[in-house]
Design an enzyme around this catalytic site. Structure first.
Site: not given
Length: 315
Positions: A74-76, A78
């Site tokens: 859920y990386s912002n 990325l």
């Protein structure tokens, strides 16, 4: 410095400097503290806040090479890297923690990365933990190169985007705060939520004499002080600026959003009329309300909260 013609970020037209304005809030006003909001979330619709400040110098340094970076499911970071690649026409590869995810449907965050053209490389958690080992990183980059049409060398951006380039990019945040509000108020304290430390490292370096930076970690562990110092040494040669951390407001750890935090964020939105991001910004604002009530800031303090980003778009 890059000449404008060779700077890939020029065409993206960021809103800089981001707005800085005082807001009325009785939880600060009654203690004689003036709350300022530094609206970095308004810099760019797809690369807001510290994502812009950390990615822009890495995009320049990549000089057209594909970007390879790291993050969780859920990386912002990325998502922002994938968007940047699409906007400037640069291939991107995202190394995702957890090879068990490879055979599953993509969650909305990773699906958006894929829609923006990011190639996703899922690795097991042991490999991900060892990603800073040169031999492990070489294996990862070798595999990633095979995912990129035409292959070629890649520019590696660490997890969260925090490296020396990013810290130097975030120094501009401190420099903007030195200019103050339209009525001339310069923050005495500038506070920011912290994940990997790059924003705080640059913010503290860019602030002027008499101002200090406060970091609010959103992860447990107490490791961030050493990481901020490491980034400052890499970026500036030594520890820079007056800064400190308060580790009490992670609310149980990264991505933990207990009901009381969500209620606080809802109330802040109602008071001030903008959407509050829950994983970072809400924890920062909760920390500042609590610290103000504890008497951490003398009367007359101008306290700037850096709004590093908006909530992610709905799935």
């Amino acid at each position: 410095m890059f000449p404008e013609a060779s700077d890939p970020t020029t065409a993206l037209r960021p809103r800089l400097p981001s707005p800085l304005a005082a807001v009325a809030d009785d939880r600060f006003d009654r203690f004689g503290v003036r709350l300022l909001l530094k609206r970095d979330d308004l810099i760019h619709p797809e690369l807001p806040g510290n994502k812009w400040r950390k990615l822009a110098p890495n995009l320049r340094a990549a000089a057209g090479r594909p970007l390879l970076t790291f993050g969780g499911a859920y990386s912002n970071h990325l998502r922002a890297t994938a968007a940047a690649g699409r906007l400037i026409g640069t291939p991107t590869v995202g190394v995702v923690r957890g090879d068990e995810l490879a055979g599953r449907p993509l969650n909305p965050s990773l699906a958006r990365c894929a829609e923006d053209g990011m190639r996703l490389l899922f690795v097991d958690r042991a490999t991900y933990r060892a990603k800073d080992d040169p031999a492990v990183l070489a294996r990862i980059t070798g595999t990633a190169t095979g995912l990129i049409p035409g292959g070629g060398p890649v520019h590696v951006v660490p997890e969260g985007g925090s490296n020396a380039l990013a810290a130097r990019g975030c120094a501009a945040l401190g420099e903007e705060l030195r200019a103050g509000t339209p009525d001339g108020t310069v923050p005495d304290v500038a506070a920011v939520a912290c994940g990997t430390g790059g924003t705080l490292a640059g913010l503290a370096a860019g602030l002027g004499p008499g101002s200090r930076a406060l970091g609010v970690p959103v992860l447990r562990g107490g490791f961030l002080g050493g990481e901020v110092e490491r980034l400052q040494r890499a970026a500036f040669g030594a520890r820079r600026g007056d800064w400190s951390l308060d580790d009490r407001f992670h609310c149980g750890g990264y991505a933990r959003t207990p009901p009381e935090l969500l209620a606080f964020a809802d109330d802040f939105e109602d008071r001030h009329g903008f959407a509050v991001e829950r994983l970072y910004v809400a924890k920062l604002l909760l920390a500042l309300v609590t610290l103000t009530a504890e008497g951490a800031f003398p009367r007359g303090t101008a306290l700037a909260a850096v709004i590093t980003g908006p909530p992610p778009p709905a799935a």
